[in-house]
Write a protein that holds these residues in place. Structure first.
Motif, PDB file in Angstrom:
ATOM      1  N   ARG A   1      39.931 -11.875  53.949  1.00 34.80           N
ATOM      2  CA  ARG A   1      41.124 -11.909  54.954  1.00 34.80           C
ATOM      3  C   ARG A   1      41.797 -10.497  54.963  1.00 34.80           C
ATOM      4  O   ARG A   1      42.173  -9.928  53.858  1.00 34.80           O
ATOM      5  CB  ARG A   1      42.454 -13.066  54.538  1.00 34.80           C
ATOM      6  CG  ARG A   1      43.178 -13.396  55.487  1.00 34.80           C
ATOM      7  CD  ARG A   1      44.321 -14.308  54.964  1.00 34.80           C
ATOM      8  NE  ARG A   1      45.418 -13.622  54.379  1.00 34.80           N
ATOM      9  CZ  ARG A   1      46.011 -14.350  53.247  1.00 34.80           C
ATOM     10  NH1 ARG A   1      45.591 -15.443  52.654  1.00 34.80           N
ATOM     11  NH2 ARG A   1      46.855 -13.528  52.607  1.00 34.80           N
ATOM     12  N   PRO A   2      41.720  -9.770  56.221  1.00 38.48           N
ATOM     13  CA  PRO A   2      42.416  -8.605  56.204  1.00 38.48           C
ATOM     14  C   PRO A   2      43.927  -8.355  55.464  1.00 38.48           C
ATOM     15  O   PRO A   2      44.518  -9.456  55.832  1.00 38.48           O
ATOM     16  CB  PRO A   2      42.350  -8.161  57.453  1.00 38.48           C
ATOM     17  CG  PRO A   2      41.341  -8.964  58.097  1.00 38.48           C
ATOM     18  CD  PRO A   2      41.432 -10.323  57.397  1.00 38.48           C
ATOM     19  N   ARG A   3      44.184  -7.673  54.746  1.00 38.46           N
ATOM     20  CA  ARG A   3      45.526  -7.237  54.090  1.00 38.46           C
ATOM     21  C   ARG A   3      45.667  -8.133  52.956  1.00 38.46           C
ATOM     22  O   ARG A   3      47.024  -8.421  52.663  1.00 38.46           O
ATOM     23  CB  ARG A   3      46.599  -7.420  55.096  1.00 38.46           C
ATOM     24  CG  ARG A   3      46.495  -5.886  56.059  1.00 38.46           C
ATOM     25  CD  ARG A   3      47.676  -5.896  56.677  1.00 38.46           C
ATOM     26  NE  ARG A   3      47.631  -4.491  57.912  1.00 38.46           N
ATOM     27  CZ  ARG A   3      48.518  -3.977  58.419  1.00 38.46           C
ATOM     28  NH1 ARG A   3      49.665  -4.310  58.062  1.00 38.46           N
ATOM     29  NH2 ARG A   3      48.314  -2.694  59.140  1.00 38.46           N
ATOM     30  N   GLY A   4      44.927  -9.171  52.705  1.00 30.72           N
ATOM     31  CA  GLY A   4      45.160 -10.440  51.863  1.00 30.72           C
ATOM     32  C   GLY A   4      45.501  -9.607  50.262  1.00 30.72           C
ATOM     33  O   GLY A   4      44.856  -8.795  49.902  1.00 30.72           O
ATOM     34  N   PRO A   5      46.248 -10.198  49.405  1.00 29.54           N
ATOM     35  CA  PRO A   5      46.674  -9.543  48.207  1.00 29.54           C
ATOM     36  C   PRO A   5      45.467  -9.682  47.350  1.00 29.54           C
ATOM     37  O   PRO A   5      45.324  -9.034  46.372  1.00 29.54           O
ATOM     38  CB  PRO A   5      48.037 -10.396  47.809  1.00 29.54           C
ATOM     39  CG  PRO A   5      47.706 -11.845  48.490  1.00 29.54           C
ATOM     40  CD  PRO A   5      47.153 -11.452  49.999  1.00 29.54           C
ATOM     41  N   ARG A   6      44.644 -10.578  47.473  1.00 33.66           N
ATOM     42  CA  ARG A   6      43.381 -10.864  46.596  1.00 33.66           C
ATOM     43  C   ARG A   6      42.189 -10.808  47.201  1.00 33.66           C
ATOM     44  O   ARG A   6      40.828 -11.095  46.893  1.00 33.66           O
ATOM     45  CB  ARG A   6      43.435 -12.357  45.868  1.00 33.66           C
ATOM     46  CG  ARG A   6      44.736 -12.337  44.853  1.00 33.66           C
ATOM     47  CD  ARG A   6      44.510 -13.742  44.365  1.00 33.66           C
ATOM     48  NE  ARG A   6      45.765 -14.131  43.505  1.00 33.66           N
ATOM     49  CZ  ARG A   6      45.977 -15.214  43.321  1.00 33.66           C
ATOM     50  NH1 ARG A   6      45.192 -16.389  43.817  1.00 33.66           N
ATOM     51  NH2 ARG A   6      47.169 -15.622  42.652  1.00 33.66           N
ATOM     52  N   SER A   7      42.083  -9.922  48.368  1.00 36.12           N
ATOM     53  CA  SER A   7      40.919  -9.733  49.473  1.00 36.12           C
ATOM     54  C   SER A   7      39.997  -8.748  48.540  1.00 36.12           C
ATOM     55  O   SER A   7      40.288  -7.922  47.924  1.00 36.12           O
ATOM     56  CB  SER A   7      41.341  -9.382  50.562  1.00 36.12           C
ATOM     57  OG  SER A   7      42.004 -10.283  51.434  1.00 36.12           O
ATOM     58  N   ARG A   8      38.827  -8.876  48.697  1.00 35.42           N
ATOM     59  CA  ARG A   8      37.850  -7.885  48.202  1.00 35.42           C
ATOM     60  C   ARG A   8      36.400  -8.064  49.127  1.00 35.42           C
ATOM     61  O   ARG A   8      36.058  -9.134  49.287  1.00 35.42           O
ATOM     62  CB  ARG A   8      37.714  -8.252  46.730  1.00 35.42           C
ATOM     63  CG  ARG A   8      37.057  -9.729  46.420  1.00 35.42           C
ATOM     64  CD  ARG A   8      37.173 -10.185  44.989  1.00 35.42           C
ATOM     65  NE  ARG A   8      36.510 -11.291  44.652  1.00 35.42           N
ATOM     66  CZ  ARG A   8      36.602 -12.035  43.586  1.00 35.42           C
ATOM     67  NH1 ARG A   8      37.399 -11.647  42.679  1.00 35.42           N
ATOM     68  NH2 ARG A   8      36.088 -13.391  43.416  1.00 35.42           N
ATOM     69  N   PRO A   9      35.607  -6.902  49.280  1.00 36.49           N
ATOM     70  CA  PRO A   9      34.555  -7.033  49.993  1.00 36.49           C
ATOM     71  C   PRO A   9      33.489  -7.721  49.064  1.00 36.49           C
ATOM     72  O   PRO A   9      32.209  -8.277  49.508  1.00 36.49           O
ATOM     73  CB  PRO A   9      34.142  -5.555  50.266  1.00 36.49           C
ATOM     74  CG  PRO A   9      34.972  -4.684  49.139  1.00 36.49           C
ATOM     75  CD  PRO A   9      36.334  -5.845  48.794  1.00 36.49           C
ATOM     76  N   PHE A  10      33.510  -7.594  47.654  1.00 33.74           N
ATOM     77  CA  PHE A  10      32.476  -8.287  46.871  1.00 33.74           C
ATOM     78  C   PHE A  10      33.193  -8.686  45.565  1.00 33.74           C
ATOM     79  O   PHE A  10      34.350  -8.313  45.308  1.00 33.74           O
ATOM     80  CB  PHE A  10      31.513  -7.114  46.404  1.00 33.74           C
ATOM     81  CG  PHE A  10      31.955  -5.986  45.932  1.00 33.74           C
ATOM     82  CD1 PHE A  10      32.149  -5.550  44.458  1.00 33.74           C
ATOM     83  CD2 PHE A  10      32.184  -4.736  46.727  1.00 33.74           C
ATOM     84  CE1 PHE A  10      32.634  -4.558  44.078  1.00 33.74           C
ATOM     85  CE2 PHE A  10      32.740  -3.580  46.248  1.00 33.74           C
ATOM     86  CZ  PHE A  10      32.711  -3.361  44.738  1.00 33.74           C
ATOM     87  N   ASP A  11      32.593  -9.516  44.869  1.00 34.27           N
ATOM     88  CA  ASP A  11      33.089 -10.014  43.393  1.00 34.27           C
ATOM     89  C   ASP A  11      32.759  -9.378  42.257  1.00 34.27           C
ATOM     90  O   ASP A  11      32.168  -8.225  42.470  1.00 34.27           O
ATOM     91  CB  ASP A  11      32.845 -11.574  43.290  1.00 34.27           C
ATOM     92  CG  ASP A  11      31.469 -11.662  42.903  1.00 34.27           C
ATOM     93  OD1 ASP A  11      30.576 -10.983  42.733  1.00 34.27           O
ATOM     94  OD2 ASP A  11      31.050 -13.043  42.694  1.00 34.27           O
ATOM     95  N   GLY A  12      33.112  -9.573  41.060  1.00 34.61           N
ATOM     96  CA  GLY A  12      32.892  -8.987  39.929  1.00 34.61           C
ATOM     97  C   GLY A  12      31.513  -8.717  39.778  1.00 34.61           C
ATOM     98  O   GLY A  12      31.015  -8.184  38.633  1.00 34.61           O
ATOM     99  N   GLU A  13      30.565  -9.343  40.332  1.00 31.94           N
ATOM    100  CA  GLU A  13      28.948  -9.259  40.042  1.00 31.94           C
ATOM    101  C   GLU A  13      28.321  -8.666  41.293  1.00 31.94           C
ATOM    102  O   GLU A  13      27.079  -8.608  41.423  1.00 31.94           O
ATOM    103  CB  GLU A  13      28.510 -10.716  39.839  1.00 31.94           C
ATOM    104  CG  GLU A  13      28.955 -11.300  38.407  1.00 31.94           C
ATOM    105  CD  GLU A  13      28.533 -12.369  38.087  1.00 31.94           C
ATOM    106  OE1 GLU A  13      27.869 -12.940  37.078  1.00 31.94           O
ATOM    107  OE2 GLU A  13      28.610 -13.578  39.030  1.00 31.94           O
ATOM    108  N   GLY A  14      29.183  -8.197  42.349  1.00 32.64           N
ATOM    109  CA  GLY A  14      28.684  -7.487  43.453  1.00 32.64           C
ATOM    110  C   GLY A  14      28.333  -8.620  44.657  1.00 32.64           C
ATOM    111  O   GLY A  14      27.676  -8.104  45.415  1.00 32.64           O
ATOM    112  N   GLN A  15      28.550  -9.699  44.515  1.00 36.06           N
ATOM    113  CA  GLN A  15      28.307 -10.684  45.381  1.00 36.06           C
ATOM    114  C   GLN A  15      29.056 -10.672  46.500  1.00 36.06           C
ATOM    115  O   GLN A  15      30.495 -10.911  46.343  1.00 36.06           O
ATOM    116  CB  GLN A  15      28.266 -12.369  44.539  1.00 36.06           C
ATOM    117  CG  GLN A  15      27.363 -12.357  43.796  1.00 36.06           C
ATOM    118  CD  GLN A  15      25.833 -12.108  43.946  1.00 36.06           C
ATOM    119  OE1 GLN A  15      25.351 -12.582  44.926  1.00 36.06           O
ATOM    120  NE2 GLN A  15      25.195 -10.851  43.373  1.00 36.06           N
TER     121      GLN A  15
END
Length: 440
Positions: A279-293
């Protein structure tokens, strides 16, 4: 050096030290915060940090080391310590390093301009003065304003590299009303990735003041079995209990009251719980997780039915499933499943309509303690708020406990239409019938 070059140098050092596989995480952060009380500056702090984490694999043995020096001159020693640790730890049959595609998405996670201390102090002053101006407010516990910006970069020996930056602006205020032992406090706070999305400081301060005054002279009602209506700022806690119960690590250990609930109805029909890391501008948004997924928007609960666990690579392997892209990690520990932008979809009724047929009930604005058993689903928490009488908010109440069973509570949820995206885990006003109020 670029972050990619730094991490590639660390991975190369790990390979030379004997690691068969490795990944590395680099986190840069900066923050500025101020605290103001009764017109005086109580705190002004700026902090900057760099943290580095290296995870190495030797067969099924895994070790993690972390540090604060991102200079390549120290990488050989860091990698040698990690490999030496990995050679002596027990094997972990679930140890895994996942393949990951390169991220190709921008989520607009914050403005680049850092505010100065004067701007933050002015913001805090607006909030505190607005709270103090509310009739009945007699004191202040202060107001604070802050800014932070962080960059996370992840690289793996399987060729993945990704990085993203996130900013945050925040404001909070706490007001006191009344005098002596009859004083009451309340607060309000907000945060946003972009300053333009942050709540107005004066409006926030006024809400804190009005909420404190409304809580004056609380009573302690008699124990009863009644409907409980959760204010949005505490309604989100129910989502927290839900996602803890569907966390893949808990499911793999068999320590969740929902461990056998996949595909079953656990919320009312028509109810949806969403998780969206993109979600754009989301407080917990991220393009990938802690394993690169890569992540994706998911309905964790669809039409009341549980559709998925929250999984990272390890918990997915334990359960014979694929990761859902929910790995979260820091530099000093392994990944673990966690939600991203999480919310309960709103219903059709206004909060007033949701309460209209309640002859006697409780409207909860504050929860205290954490009496929740994740294995059995038993729920018991201290609470404060207001009685509901004939569909309207009535006298303030305190020193009470609300209790129930989470499986039954989840099936009784009714959501109002007042959802606002403010904190990362968000819910509208929620009504839950048939709960136990323990009072006088």
């Amino acid at each position: 050096m670029s972050n990619q070059a730094v991490l590639n140098a660390l991975l190369e050092a790990a390979r030379r030290a004997g690691a068969e596989q490795a990944d590395a995480l680099l986190v840069h952060s900066a923050s500025l915060s101020v605290q103001r009380r009764l017109g005086a500056i109580e705190e002004l702090e700026r902090a900057e940090s760099t943290d580095l984490g290296l995870r190495v694999f030797i067969g099924k043995r895994v070790a993690i080391v972390s540090g604060t020096d991102a200079s390549p001159s120290g990488f050989a020693a860091l990698a040698e310590r990690a490999v030496a640790m990995a050679r002596v730890v027990p094997e972990d049959a679930m140890a895994t390093l996942l393949d990951a595609p390169a991220p190709q998405i921008s989520l607009d996670l914050g403005d680049a301009l850092e505010p100065d201390a004067d701007a933050l102090l002015a913001r805090a002053a607006l909030a505190e003065e607005a709270a103090l101006a509310v009739p009945g407010v007699t004191n202040s516990e202060g107001a604070s304003a802050g800014w932070s910006r962080g960059t996370r970069a992840l690289a793996t020996s399987r060729g993945f590299f990704g990085e993203y930056a996130r900013a945050s602006h925040s404001i909070s205020a706490t007001a006191l009303a009344g005098t002596g032992t009859g004083m009451q406090r309340d607060y309000d706070y907000a945060s946003a990735a972009h300053l333009a999305d942050l709540d107005d400081a004066a409006l926030l301060g006024r809400r804190a003041g009005e909420q404190a005054v409304a809580r004056l002279n609380p009573t302690r009602p008699k124990s009863a079995r009644i409907p409980v209506v959760y204010h949005p700022r505490v309604a989100s806690s129910l989502l927290g209990h839900l996602v803890n119960a569907i966390n893949g690590a808990s499911i793999a250990r068999g320590t969740s009251f929902l461990k056998d609930a996949m595909g079953q109805q656990i919320l009312p029909r028509g109810t949806f719980v969403m998780d969206d890391p993109l979600r754009p501008r989301g407080p917990r948004s991220r393009p990938f997780d802690g394993e690169g997924q890569p992540g994706q928007r998911r309905a964790l609960i669809e039409d009341g039915v549980l559709t998925t666990w929250l999984l990272d690579g390890r918990s997915a392997k334990q359960l014979g499933l694929g990761t859902t892209g929910h790995a979260s990690r820091g530099t000093g520990g392994p990944p673990g499943p966690a939600p991203t932008n999480l919310w309960l979809e709103p219903g059709a009724e206004t909060p007033e309509a949701l309460m209209a047929d309640i002859k006697e009930g409780l409207y909860v604005t504050e929860l205290i303690g954490m009496g929740v058993n994740g294995i059995t689903g038993d729920y018991s928490r201290g609470a404060a708020g207001f009685m509901i009488r004939d569909g309207k908010l009535a006298e303030p109440v305190g020193e009470i406990t609300i209790a129930g069973k989470l499986p039954e509570m989840f099936l009784a949820i009714r959501a109002a239409n007042d959802l606002e995206f403010r904190r990362g885990t968000d819910a509208p006003t929620i009504r839950v019938d048939g709960m136990t109020l323990a009072g006088a």
